[in-house]
Design a protein around this motif. Structure first.
Motif, mmCIF file in Angstrom:
data_model
loop_
_atom_site.group_PDB
_atom_site.id
_atom_site.type_symbol
_atom_site.label_atom_id
_atom_site.label_comp_id
_atom_site.label_asym_id
_atom_site.label_seq_id
_atom_site.Cartn_x
_atom_site.Cartn_y
_atom_site.Cartn_z
ATOM 1 N N LEU A 67 0.857 -1.185 0.000
ATOM 2 C CA LEU A 67 0.000 0.000 0.000
ATOM 3 C C LEU A 67 0.891 1.232 0.000
ATOM 4 C CD1 LEU A 67 -2.790 1.377 0.323
ATOM 5 C CD2 LEU A 67 -2.509 1.099 2.796
ATOM 6 N N VAL A 68 0.623 2.161 -0.930
ATOM 7 C CA VAL A 68 1.508 3.317 -1.087
ATOM 8 C C VAL A 68 0.691 4.589 -1.261
ATOM 9 C CG1 VAL A 68 3.319 1.925 -2.176
ATOM 10 C CG2 VAL A 68 1.618 3.058 -3.612
ATOM 11 N N LEU A 69 1.319 5.697 -0.956
ATOM 12 C CA LEU A 69 0.809 6.986 -1.396
ATOM 13 C C LEU A 69 1.214 7.176 -2.855
ATOM 14 C CD1 LEU A 69 1.756 9.206 1.689
ATOM 15 C CD2 LEU A 69 -0.458 8.121 1.191
ATOM 16 N N ASP A 70 0.418 7.922 -3.596
ATOM 17 C CA ASP A 70 0.695 8.093 -5.023
ATOM 18 C C ASP A 70 2.113 8.586 -5.274
ATOM 19 O OD1 ASP A 70 -1.819 7.229 -5.713
ATOM 20 O OD2 ASP A 70 -2.664 9.229 -5.946
ATOM 21 N N ARG A 71 2.578 9.490 -4.423
ATOM 22 C CA ARG A 71 3.887 10.085 -4.658
ATOM 23 C C ARG A 71 5.024 9.079 -4.499
ATOM 24 N NH1 ARG A 71 3.087 12.914 1.028
ATOM 25 N NH2 ARG A 71 4.335 11.526 2.343
ATOM 26 N N ASP A 72 4.763 7.975 -3.777
ATOM 27 C CA ASP A 72 5.808 6.988 -3.523
ATOM 28 C C ASP A 72 5.684 5.747 -4.405
ATOM 29 O OD1 ASP A 72 6.903 8.522 -1.413
ATOM 30 O OD2 ASP A 72 5.357 7.761 -0.045
ATOM 31 N N ALA A 73 4.677 5.709 -5.277
ATOM 32 C CA ALA A 73 4.382 4.487 -6.016
ATOM 33 C C ALA A 73 5.555 4.025 -6.876
ATOM 34 C CB ALA A 73 3.139 4.686 -6.875
ATOM 35 N N ASP A 74 6.149 4.937 -7.628
ATOM 36 C CA ASP A 74 7.231 4.535 -8.523
ATOM 37 C C ASP A 74 8.464 4.085 -7.747
ATOM 38 O OD1 ASP A 74 5.734 5.026 -10.781
ATOM 39 O OD2 ASP A 74 6.493 7.062 -11.072
ATOM 40 N N ALA A 75 8.750 4.769 -6.641
ATOM 41 C CA ALA A 75 9.910 4.383 -5.842
ATOM 42 C C ALA A 75 9.728 2.993 -5.239
ATOM 43 C CB ALA A 75 10.149 5.409 -4.734
ATOM 44 N N VAL A 76 8.528 2.711 -4.760
ATOM 45 C CA VAL A 76 8.267 1.395 -4.174
ATOM 46 C C VAL A 76 8.283 0.323 -5.258
ATOM 47 C CG1 VAL A 76 6.576 -0.015 -2.937
ATOM 48 C CG2 VAL A 76 7.004 2.354 -2.223
ATOM 49 N N LYS A 77 7.719 0.627 -6.407
ATOM 50 C CA LYS A 77 7.758 -0.319 -7.522
ATOM 51 C C LYS A 77 9.201 -0.682 -7.868
ATOM 52 C CE LYS A 77 6.704 -0.665 -12.466
ATOM 53 N NZ LYS A 77 6.123 0.027 -13.646
ATOM 54 N N SER A 78 10.064 0.307 -7.975
ATOM 55 C CA SER A 78 11.470 0.047 -8.291
ATOM 56 C C SER A 78 12.153 -0.748 -7.194
ATOM 57 C CB SER A 78 12.200 1.376 -8.511
ATOM 58 O OG SER A 78 11.675 2.062 -9.625
ATOM 59 N N ALA A 79 11.808 -0.449 -5.933
ATOM 60 C CA ALA A 79 12.437 -1.140 -4.808
ATOM 61 C C ALA A 79 12.050 -2.612 -4.784
ATOM 62 C CB ALA A 79 12.036 -0.465 -3.496
ATOM 63 N N VAL A 80 10.771 -2.920 -5.040
ATOM 64 C CA VAL A 80 10.327 -4.314 -5.047
ATOM 65 C C VAL A 80 10.970 -5.066 -6.210
ATOM 66 C CG1 VAL A 80 8.321 -5.825 -5.338
ATOM 67 C CG2 VAL A 80 8.169 -3.817 -3.842
ATOM 68 N N ALA A 81 11.043 -4.434 -7.375
ATOM 69 C CA ALA A 81 11.703 -5.069 -8.517
ATOM 70 C C ALA A 81 13.169 -5.362 -8.209
ATOM 71 C CB ALA A 81 11.574 -4.172 -9.748
ATOM 72 N N ARG A 82 13.839 -4.413 -7.549
ATOM 73 C CA ARG A 82 15.255 -4.605 -7.205
ATOM 74 C C ARG A 82 15.415 -5.744 -6.193
ATOM 75 N NH1 ARG A 82 18.136 -1.884 -3.213
ATOM 76 N NH2 ARG A 82 16.443 -0.354 -3.057
ATOM 77 N N ALA A 83 14.483 -5.847 -5.256
ATOM 78 C CA ALA A 83 14.556 -6.919 -4.267
ATOM 79 C C ALA A 83 14.486 -8.288 -4.933
ATOM 80 C CB ALA A 83 13.418 -6.765 -3.260
ATOM 81 N N TYR A 84 13.573 -8.442 -5.847
ATOM 82 C CA TYR A 84 13.469 -9.730 -6.534
ATOM 83 C C TYR A 84 14.705 -10.006 -7.387
ATOM 84 C CZ TYR A 84 8.606 -10.387 -5.113
ATOM 85 O OH TYR A 84 7.461 -10.578 -4.380
ATOM 86 N N ALA A 85 15.205 -8.959 -8.051
ATOM 87 C CA ALA A 85 16.410 -9.142 -8.871
ATOM 88 C C ALA A 85 17.578 -9.607 -8.014
ATOM 89 C CB ALA A 85 16.742 -7.845 -9.597
ATOM 90 N N GLU A 86 17.715 -9.043 -6.835
ATOM 91 C CA GLU A 86 18.808 -9.432 -5.947
ATOM 92 C C GLU A 86 18.610 -10.846 -5.402
ATOM 93 O OE1 GLU A 86 19.409 -6.470 -2.958
ATOM 94 O OE2 GLU A 86 19.881 -4.892 -4.418
ATOM 95 N N GLU A 87 17.368 -11.316 -5.394
ATOM 96 C CA GLU A 87 17.089 -12.696 -4.994
ATOM 97 C C GLU A 87 17.277 -13.665 -6.159
ATOM 98 O OE1 GLU A 87 16.101 -14.117 -2.092
ATOM 99 O OE2 GLU A 87 16.190 -12.268 -0.924
ATOM 100 N N GLY A 88 17.617 -13.128 -7.330
ATOM 101 C CA GLY A 88 17.779 -13.974 -8.512
ATOM 102 C C GLY A 88 16.464 -14.409 -9.124
ATOM 103 N N LEU A 89 15.398 -13.617 -8.896
ATOM 104 C CA LEU A 89 14.075 -13.954 -9.388
ATOM 105 C C LEU A 89 13.608 -12.935 -10.426
ATOM 106 C CD1 LEU A 89 12.347 -14.701 -5.963
ATOM 107 C CD2 LEU A 89 13.121 -16.400 -7.628
ATOM 108 N N ARG A 90 13.047 -13.427 -11.512
ATOM 109 C CA ARG A 90 12.337 -12.542 -12.416
ATOM 110 C C ARG A 90 10.980 -12.217 -11.797
ATOM 111 N NH1 ARG A 90 12.235 -15.444 -18.115
ATOM 112 N NH2 ARG A 90 11.622 -17.157 -16.729
ATOM 113 N N ALA A 91 10.498 -11.022 -12.041
ATOM 114 C CA ALA A 91 9.216 -10.629 -11.455
ATOM 115 C C ALA A 91 8.580 -9.541 -12.294
ATOM 116 C CB ALA A 91 9.403 -10.143 -10.021
#
Length: 297
Positions: free
Chosen positions: A258-282
């Motif tokens: 759950l995000v505020l609109d202003r933080d949506a893109d930053a959170v999206k990038s952070a979650v994508a980076r987390a999966y990438a660092e886990e070696g997972l496509r997402a």
């Protein structure tokens, strides 16, 4: 007819809360003819003859006394077995399409009950949270399971949905229910009640910070999270990037922040980076609360 993807539970609301969002959609094309019965085809995915749509129609015919000859083609764009309500959305889209094409008037509770009954084909037992969200849209809280009843809210909320590309877990829903604790301490029970109350209040007031409090869960999610690839890193990175709340979407492995609109893109990038660092496509998407299939009938 289209039915949206859904995220059930949303933290503490196990089996009684779901939110519909526009991350994905299931489509059903329905023809109504003579006779009585249903024939279903799935484009791109074959769940077998005894599927959620067939079971949902059978139950719908029993509940309403309305039976016609129905042909259904389902095109489901919701990732399968990812905790996003794909099976329920298929059934809901098909039932809503039938209602529109047949020109019948039906209590929405019967649609939810029939589609929830159909979920036994995928989950092993009926459940109504995802299908209520897909049918009604918004955020839905089940207020009774027998008979099925609910309250719908239309909060203005923004989410980030993360869908890791991991191998499907055999009998996922059944297994994820088997790991749940059979007993809960009374103090934990009280804390969980307060969180569910916060979810409902947050939906009613369209207050994301109240909803976020309800997304904390020390019972169901605590038992399931160790089985979900990338969950802990995705959660940590999302909260550090500004997410207000974070939870498994249904039984996972998808997650919802759950995000505020202003933080949506930053959170999206952070979650994508987390999966990438886990070696997972997402696939990671920003999503808004969606309307349900019955709003189109």
């Amino acid at each position: 007819m289209r039915a949206p993807s859904t995220s059930a539970n949303l933290g503490a609301g196990f089996d009684v809360v779901a939110v519909a969002h526009d991350a994905y959609v299931a489509e059903a094309y329905v023809k109504v003819g003579s006779g009585c019965g249903v024939e279903v085809r799935f484009r791109g995915f074959d769940p077998g003859g005894d599927n959620t749509v067939v079971r949902a129609f059978r139950r719908f015919f029993e509940l309403t006394g309305v039976c016609r000859g129905v042909e259904v083609e389902v095109v489901n764009h919701i990732p399968v077995a990812r905790g996003l309500g794909s099976s329920g959305a298929s059934a809901v889209a098909a039932l809503a399409g039938f209602i529109r094409e047949a020109g019948v008037r039906v209590d929405p509770r019967l649609v939810v009950e029939a589609a929830g009954f159909g979920e036994a084909a995928a989950a092993g037992s009926p459940h109504f949270d995802n299908v209520a969200g897909a049918a009604l849209g918004g955020a839905v809280v089940l207020t009774s399971l027998s008979p099925v009843d609910f309250v719908k809210f239309t909060p203005r909320l923004t989410f980030v949905v993360g869908v890791p590309d991991v191998p499907p877990m055999p009998n996922k829903t059944k297994m994820m229910r088997e790991v749940l604790p059979r007993e809960v301490e009374f103090r934990t029970y009280v804390r969980q009640i307060s969180r569910v109350a916060s979810l409902v209040a947050g939906f009613a007031l369209s207050d994301p910070r109240l909803v976020a409090r309800g997304m904390e869960d020390e019972v169901v999610e605590a038992a399931r999270a160790p089985l979900v690839p990338g969950y802990h890193r995705a959660r940590r990175y999302a909260l550090e990037a500004g997410a207000l709340g974070f939870a498994l979407s249904g039984a996972g492995p998808s997650v919802i922040a759950l995000v505020l609109d202003r933080d949506a893109d930053a959170v999206k990038s952070a979650v994508a980076r987390a999966y990438a660092e886990e070696g997972l496509r997402a696939e990671v998407k920003v999503a808004a609360v969606a309307e349900g299939a019955l709003s189109q009938t």
